[in-house]
Design a protein around this motif. Structure first.
Motif, PDB file in Angstrom:
ATOM      1  N   HIS A 170       0.839  -1.211   0.000  1.00 53.02           N
ATOM      2  CA  HIS A 170       0.000   0.000   0.000  1.00 53.02           C
ATOM      3  C   HIS A 170       0.869   1.254   0.000  1.00 53.02           C
ATOM      4  CE1 HIS A 170      -2.973   2.961   1.372  1.00 53.02           C
ATOM      5  NE2 HIS A 170      -2.157   3.245   2.380  1.00 53.02           N
ATOM      6  N   VAL A 171       1.899   1.283   0.861  1.00 50.07           N
ATOM      7  CA  VAL A 171       2.795   2.439   0.945  1.00 50.07           C
ATOM      8  C   VAL A 171       3.530   2.640  -0.374  1.00 50.07           C
ATOM      9  CG1 VAL A 171       4.876   3.340   2.065  1.00 50.07           C
ATOM     10  CG2 VAL A 171       3.056   2.303   3.448  1.00 50.07           C
ATOM     11  N   THR A 172       4.089   1.573  -0.912  1.00 48.32           N
ATOM     12  CA  THR A 172       4.789   1.676  -2.192  1.00 48.32           C
ATOM     13  C   THR A 172       3.854   2.176  -3.286  1.00 48.32           C
ATOM     14  OG1 THR A 172       6.338  -0.087  -1.605  1.00 48.32           O
ATOM     15  CG2 THR A 172       6.050   0.359  -3.951  1.00 48.32           C
ATOM     16  N   GLY A 173       2.633   1.700  -3.280  1.00 49.18           N
ATOM     17  CA  GLY A 173       1.659   2.102  -4.297  1.00 49.18           C
ATOM     18  C   GLY A 173       1.337   3.581  -4.261  1.00 49.18           C
ATOM     19  N   ILE A 174       1.262   4.151  -3.050  1.00 51.84           N
ATOM     20  CA  ILE A 174       1.003   5.590  -2.925  1.00 51.84           C
ATOM     21  C   ILE A 174       2.080   6.392  -3.643  1.00 51.84           C
ATOM     22  CG2 ILE A 174       1.015   7.525  -1.293  1.00 51.84           C
ATOM     23  CD1 ILE A 174      -0.397   5.652   0.696  1.00 51.84           C
ATOM     24  N   TYR A 175       3.335   6.026  -3.394  1.00 47.13           N
ATOM     25  CA  TYR A 175       4.437   6.818  -3.960  1.00 47.13           C
ATOM     26  C   TYR A 175       4.640   6.550  -5.443  1.00 47.13           C
ATOM     27  CZ  TYR A 175       5.087   8.355   0.734  1.00 47.13           C
ATOM     28  OH  TYR A 175       4.857   8.929   1.950  1.00 47.13           O
ATOM     29  N   LYS A 176       4.321   5.366  -5.891  1.00 45.35           N
ATOM     30  CA  LYS A 176       4.348   5.125  -7.331  1.00 45.35           C
ATOM     31  C   LYS A 176       3.298   5.987  -8.031  1.00 45.35           C
ATOM     32  CE  LYS A 176       6.288   0.469  -7.721  1.00 45.35           C
ATOM     33  NZ  LYS A 176       6.057  -0.939  -8.130  1.00 45.35           N
ATOM     34  N   SER A 177       2.129   6.116  -7.401  1.00 45.39           N
ATOM     35  CA  SER A 177       1.075   6.958  -7.983  1.00 45.39           C
ATOM     36  C   SER A 177       1.499   8.421  -8.011  1.00 45.39           C
ATOM     37  CB  SER A 177      -0.217   6.809  -7.170  1.00 45.39           C
ATOM     38  OG  SER A 177      -0.727   5.502  -7.252  1.00 45.39           O
ATOM     39  N   LEU A 178       2.102   8.899  -6.930  1.00 45.05           N
ATOM     40  CA  LEU A 178       2.548  10.289  -6.886  1.00 45.05           C
ATOM     41  C   LEU A 178       3.665  10.553  -7.891  1.00 45.05           C
ATOM     42  CD1 LEU A 178       2.435  10.853  -3.022  1.00 45.05           C
ATOM     43  CD2 LEU A 178       0.925  11.904  -4.708  1.00 45.05           C
ATOM     44  N   ARG A 179       4.581   9.602  -8.035  1.00 44.23           N
ATOM     45  CA  ARG A 179       5.636   9.765  -9.045  1.00 44.23           C
ATOM     46  C   ARG A 179       5.033   9.838 -10.449  1.00 44.23           C
ATOM     47  NH1 ARG A 179      11.082   9.400  -9.047  1.00 44.23           N
ATOM     48  NH2 ARG A 179      10.651  10.620 -10.910  1.00 44.23           N
ATOM     49  N   LYS A 180       4.064   8.987 -10.703  1.00 40.24           N
ATOM     50  CA  LYS A 180       3.407   8.985 -12.020  1.00 40.24           C
ATOM     51  C   LYS A 180       2.720  10.316 -12.295  1.00 40.24           C
ATOM     52  CE  LYS A 180       0.382   6.111 -14.882  1.00 40.24           C
ATOM     53  NZ  LYS A 180      -0.516   4.910 -14.908  1.00 40.24           N
ATOM     54  N   MET A 181       2.230  10.964 -11.234  1.00 36.74           N
ATOM     55  CA  MET A 181       1.588  12.267 -11.386  1.00 36.74           C
ATOM     56  C   MET A 181       2.598  13.378 -11.665  1.00 36.74           C
ATOM     57  SD  MET A 181      -1.113  12.267  -8.235  1.00 36.74           S
ATOM     58  CE  MET A 181      -2.323  10.946  -8.003  1.00 36.74           C
ATOM     59  N   GLY A 182       3.884  13.124 -11.397  1.00 32.68           N
ATOM     60  CA  GLY A 182       4.912  14.126 -11.668  1.00 32.68           C
ATOM     61  C   GLY A 182       5.643  14.645 -10.458  1.00 32.68           C
ATOM     62  N   TRP A 183       5.289  14.180  -9.256  1.00 29.70           N
ATOM     63  CA  TRP A 183       5.981  14.640  -8.055  1.00 29.70           C
ATOM     64  C   TRP A 183       7.365  14.014  -7.998  1.00 29.70           C
ATOM     65  CZ3 TRP A 183       3.766  18.576  -5.604  1.00 29.70           C
ATOM     66  CH2 TRP A 183       2.390  18.767  -5.782  1.00 29.70           C
ATOM     67  N   ARG A 184       8.380  14.823  -7.599  1.00 25.09           N
ATOM     68  CA  ARG A 184       9.760  14.332  -7.619  1.00 25.09           C
ATOM     69  C   ARG A 184      10.435  14.362  -6.248  1.00 25.09           C
ATOM     70  NH1 ARG A 184      15.074  16.678  -9.522  1.00 25.09           N
ATOM     71  NH2 ARG A 184      16.410  14.843  -9.557  1.00 25.09           N
ATOM     72  N   LEU A 185      10.067  15.339  -5.411  1.00 30.36           N
ATOM     73  CA  LEU A 185      10.610  15.437  -4.057  1.00 30.36           C
ATOM     74  C   LEU A 185       9.528  15.030  -3.068  1.00 30.36           C
ATOM     75  CD1 LEU A 185      12.778  16.573  -1.958  1.00 30.36           C
ATOM     76  CD2 LEU A 185      11.443  18.699  -2.071  1.00 30.36           C
ATOM     77  N   PHE A 186       9.895  14.185  -2.103  1.00 27.86           N
ATOM     78  CA  PHE A 186       8.922  13.673  -1.142  1.00 27.86           C
ATOM     79  C   PHE A 186       9.412  13.953   0.276  1.00 27.86           C
ATOM     80  CE2 PHE A 186       8.525  11.434  -5.057  1.00 27.86           C
ATOM     81  CZ  PHE A 186       7.159  11.378  -5.273  1.00 27.86           C
ATOM     82  N   LYS A 187       8.765  14.911   0.908  1.00 31.82           N
ATOM     83  CA  LYS A 187       9.037  15.168   2.319  1.00 31.82           C
ATOM     84  C   LYS A 187       8.155  14.226   3.128  1.00 31.82           C
ATOM     85  CE  LYS A 187       8.856  18.731   5.904  1.00 31.82           C
ATOM     86  NZ  LYS A 187       8.490  20.142   6.206  1.00 31.82           N
ATOM     87  N   ILE A 188       8.793  13.318   3.865  1.00 30.08           N
ATOM     88  CA  ILE A 188       8.029  12.337   4.647  1.00 30.08           C
ATOM     89  C   ILE A 188       8.233  12.649   6.122  1.00 30.08           C
ATOM     90  CG2 ILE A 188       8.007  10.599   2.843  1.00 30.08           C
ATOM     91  CD1 ILE A 188      10.309   9.188   4.220  1.00 30.08           C
ATOM     92  N   ASP A 189       7.156  12.554   6.894  1.00 31.26           N
ATOM     93  CA  ASP A 189       7.145  13.131   8.230  1.00 31.26           C
ATOM     94  C   ASP A 189       6.457  12.184   9.218  1.00 31.26           C
ATOM     95  OD1 ASP A 189       7.689  15.111  10.086  1.00 31.26           O
ATOM     96  OD2 ASP A 189       6.563  16.677   9.040  1.00 31.26           O
ATOM     97  N   PHE A 190       6.632  12.475  10.506  1.00 26.89           N
ATOM     98  CA  PHE A 190       6.019  11.705  11.593  1.00 26.89           C
ATOM     99  C   PHE A 190       6.312  10.215  11.427  1.00 26.89           C
ATOM    100  CE2 PHE A 190       3.986  15.753  11.380  1.00 26.89           C
ATOM    101  CZ  PHE A 190       3.956  16.147  12.710  1.00 26.89           C
ATOM    102  N   LEU A 191       7.587   9.951  11.189  1.00 27.07           N
ATOM    103  CA  LEU A 191       8.032   8.609  10.809  1.00 27.07           C
ATOM    104  C   LEU A 191       8.121   7.662  11.987  1.00 27.07           C
ATOM    105  CD1 LEU A 191      10.821   9.749   8.347  1.00 27.07           C
ATOM    106  CD2 LEU A 191       8.486   9.064   7.793  1.00 27.07           C
ATOM    107  N   THR A 192       8.075   8.185  13.208  1.00 26.00           N
ATOM    108  CA  THR A 192       8.143   7.308  14.378  1.00 26.00           C
ATOM    109  C   THR A 192       6.960   6.342  14.435  1.00 26.00           C
ATOM    110  OG1 THR A 192       7.226   9.180  15.599  1.00 26.00           O
ATOM    111  CG2 THR A 192       9.571   8.738  15.877  1.00 26.00           C
ATOM    112  N   SER A 193       5.910   6.603  13.670  1.00 20.81           N
ATOM    113  CA  SER A 193       4.790   5.653  13.602  1.00 20.81           C
ATOM    114  C   SER A 193       5.278   4.251  13.243  1.00 20.81           C
ATOM    115  CB  SER A 193       3.755   6.106  12.570  1.00 20.81           C
ATOM    116  OG  SER A 193       3.084   7.255  13.002  1.00 20.81           O
ATOM    117  N   ALA A 194       6.292   4.160  12.384  1.00 19.91           N
ATOM    118  CA  ALA A 194       6.752   2.853  11.910  1.00 19.91           C
ATOM    119  C   ALA A 194       7.543   2.096  12.965  1.00 19.91           C
ATOM    120  CB  ALA A 194       7.589   3.014  10.641  1.00 19.91           C
TER     121      ALA A 194
END
Length: 658
Positions: free
Chosen positions: A386-410
């Motif tokens: 699911h996580v990988t799919g989100i970012y593949k979709s965003l890349r396909k839309m044209g997004w190139r930089l990904f600020k990822i936050d609140f990572l302590t959840s993992a």
């Protein structure tokens, strides 16, 4: 003291691996640390020197350039074992330093992006890196979940300290020190503790009650011990070991960010468009337009927008590209709202407590208060897909930089699907899922999350707490009352950037967080941009260009510089006053030299003697362009919360030879 820089690791009956300062100078003895392995019930399943037990241990070392130690555990019993932690710990009270603590410094690495880090004299107690008069234990779990690892202590006693992953002791009168700890960062979280008052020390690998099956083995992250005559150089040497072992990525960027431009979580698509258009009409280093928190329908529903972004994020990515910029977007990949579609459709995807209830992993502040979230269980294959799919979709839309936050959840404490994984491994699995979606050519920038463990997956690492939340301020009233070192504010941000600059362009490109526009006093604004541009190589700008212009003059040469800043007086004072960074201007070698005063009083600061180690032609005040006389007897008078930045034009080799 007979054993100079001694550190022994006892696995069998004797100290099988011993490290001693090769220079024979270091006046400290860390004694023999005996290996113990503990299970989830607190029982000892392996003890150095004991013959029986269900765990066997293999230890090896490599001493080619420094001492490196490798440990492997094996379950030789007939039943699975839940392992809590592995500890090398003192069996007696032999840890000591030569001389008074006032002549020694220690380095403290905070667990999270927002946790204060840096070197300070041993006379400065650990609680100065936290809060005055507020016990750590009374903080709400939702706060500690986001900032610290379990069991963190902030002692009031000088000489009793802890540091995540590694630490260092340095005698700044004799100019010699030792660095020791874990340089692997993928398999478990780790901590170093030293108590000079009790004469004890320990190195701990946290295994989080992970299950080891019969016949199975578990490698620990490797340990390093190194010695040196310069604390900054020792830290860089450690960073290089971490970078090599974990295959670091370094890719800087120059970013305009909607959050720090005053829009926060109430940002509108018109705010992005207007600022993008304004930036396109001026000369600036900005290459990325980064949409931050506030566009999404709900935390976790990253592909669905709210009413302020009626055309969705794909349309905005195209607009940003058409304006000549690279699109960047904020997400919190492992956090889901209790009211969001992800949790409602997949309640079995979140981390739960021992009673089966979802763990309240933390909250994201907004203009209308905190927004709580649950944590995705990244040991579940479907979650990672699911996580990988989100970012593949965003890349396909044209997004190139990904600020990822609140990572302590993992890596939040709780029950996960795969009991064999440590919390660190669960975190790395989640981060790798993000990288798999982003692709090798996409850029990942981290916000709040554990620090060193990101090495090798991300490109850009935030070095510090936020510059601000709300109106920019040097210190908030709460920070002034409590000495708080973890919440947003320029004092907290810049001091931790200085403490962590040794990682810049070695483990990642360092992001010193946002240089903001109006709101600070002129002296504070100069201090902020000076420290931010010297300690990191990624630029983040927070400014609403509709309201006022922004002065980018002088940014180009500083952004072209690479590598960490040298903290000349690291460890000698709580808040360093001297930074040096080598660079070039028009192919000519220069050194940028900053003199800093973070106090509330006017001070006179003598020029650092390091300035005169190499010959130079002249010195200019970098921000105003005037020539400055630089002699060994010169002192600079600085007002409260202010900085001066000098550019030192180095002499050519032919001039120096002549």
């Amino acid at each position: 003291m007979a054993r100079t820089g001694y550190l022994g690791f006892v696995v069998g009956g004797d100290a099988g691996i011993v490290s001693i300062d090769p220079a024979g100078r270091l006046g400290c003895d860390l004694g023999d640390l005996h290996l113990h392995v503990y299970d989830s019930a607190g029982g000892t399943v392996y003890q150095a020197g004991a013959a029986d037990g269900p765990i066997s241990v293999a230890v090896s070392s490599d001493e080619a350039t420094d001492v490196r130690i490798f440990v492997t555990l094996k379950n030789i019993g007939d039943a699975p074992i839940r392992l809590s932690r592995v500890v090398f710990e003192s069996a007696d009270k032999s840890v000591a330093i030569q001389g008074d603590m006032s002549g020694w410094a220690r380095y403290k690495m905070g667990f999270n992006t927002g946790a204060a880090s840096g070197a300070a004299p041993l006379t400065v107690p650990d609680n100065r890196f936290f809060l005055r008069g507020v016990p750590y234990g009374i903080l709400p779990k939702s706060v500690t979940n986001m900032l610290y690892y379990d069991g963190t202590e902030f002692s009031k006693v000088p000489g009793k300290f802890e540091s995540e992953w590694f630490s260092a002791l340095y005698d700044f009168h004799d100019k010699h020190g030792i660095l020791f700890g874990f340089y692997g960062v993928q398999k478990h979280f780790s901590r170093v503790r030293v108590d000079l008052t009790a004469g004890t020390a320990s190195l701990t690998a946290f295994l989080d009650d992970s299950e080891l099956a019969p016949g199975a083995s578990r490698e620990l992250d490797p340990i390093i011990i190194l010695y040196g005559s310069d604390l900054s150089e020792m830290l860089e040497q450690y960073a290089n070991a971490v970078a090599e072992h974990n295959q670091a990525r370094v890719n800087p960027a120059a970013i305009w960010c909607s959050w720090y431009s005053g829009f926060y979580d109430r940002v509108k698509v018109s705010d992005i468009r207007d600022n993008m258009q304004a930036l396109s009409k001026i000369e600036s280093p900005v290459r990325f337009i980064q949409l931050d928190d506030g566009y999404q329908a709900m935390i976790g529903d990253w592909l669905n927008t709210n009413s302020r972004f009626p055309d969705g994020v794909e349309a905005l990515a195209k607009e940003i590209s058409q304006a000549g910029f690279n699109p960047g977007i904020w997400t919190a990949p492992f956090s889901v709202s209790p009211e969001g579609s992800v949790y409602k459709q997949h309640p079995d995807w979140v981390v739960r407590n021992s009673r089966g209830k979802p763990v309240k992993a933390g909250f994201i502040m907004g203009r209308f208060g905190p927004r709580p979230y649950y944590a995705l269980d990244t040991t579940i294959p479907e979650v990672r897909a699911h996580v990988t799919g989100i970012y593949k979709s965003l890349r396909k839309m044209g997004w190139r930089l990904f600020k990822i936050d609140f990572l302590t959840s993992a890596m939040i404490e709780g029950v996960r699907k795969d009991p064999s994984r440590t919390r660190a491994e669960a975190y790395r699995m989640g981060m790798q899922a993000v990288r798999d979606g982003v692709g090798e050519d996409g850029l990942i920038l981290t916000g709040i999350g554990p620090f060193l463990i990101n090495t090798g997956i991300i490109d850009i690492q935030r070095l510090s707490p936020d510059t601000c939340f709300g109106s920019p301020a040097w210190m908030t009233l709460e920070q002034k009352l409590t000495g708080d070192r973890m919440t947003p504010g320029v004092r907290n941000q810049t001091s931790t950037c200085i403490g962590r600059t040794f990682t810049n362009d070695i483990l990642w490109s360092g992001d010193a967080d946002a240089i903001v526009g109006p709101g600070l006093a002129p002296n504070e604004a100069v201090y902020l941009k000076t420290v931010a541009l010297l300690t990191g190589s990624t630029l983040t700008i927070g400014h609403d260009f509709r309201k006022a212009p922004f002065d980018f003059s002088g940014y180009d040469h500083l952004l072209a510089a690479r590598g960490p800043a040298r903290v000349v007086d690291m460890g000698q004072v709580e808040f360093p006053r001297h930074l040096i960074r080598a660079a070039t201007i028009d192919s000519k070698p220069v050194k940028f030299y900053a003199v800093l005063n973070q106090s509330d009083s006017e001070v006179s600061i003598p020029v650092s003697e390091e300035i005169f180690v190499e010959p130079f032609d002249k010195v200019d005040d970098y921000w105003n362009g005037t020539e400055v006389e630089m002699r060994p007897d010169v002192s600079f008078k600085l007002g409260p919360r202010s900085a001066r930045l000098f550019v030192i034009w180095m002499a050519s080799k032919s001039d120096a030879a002549g």
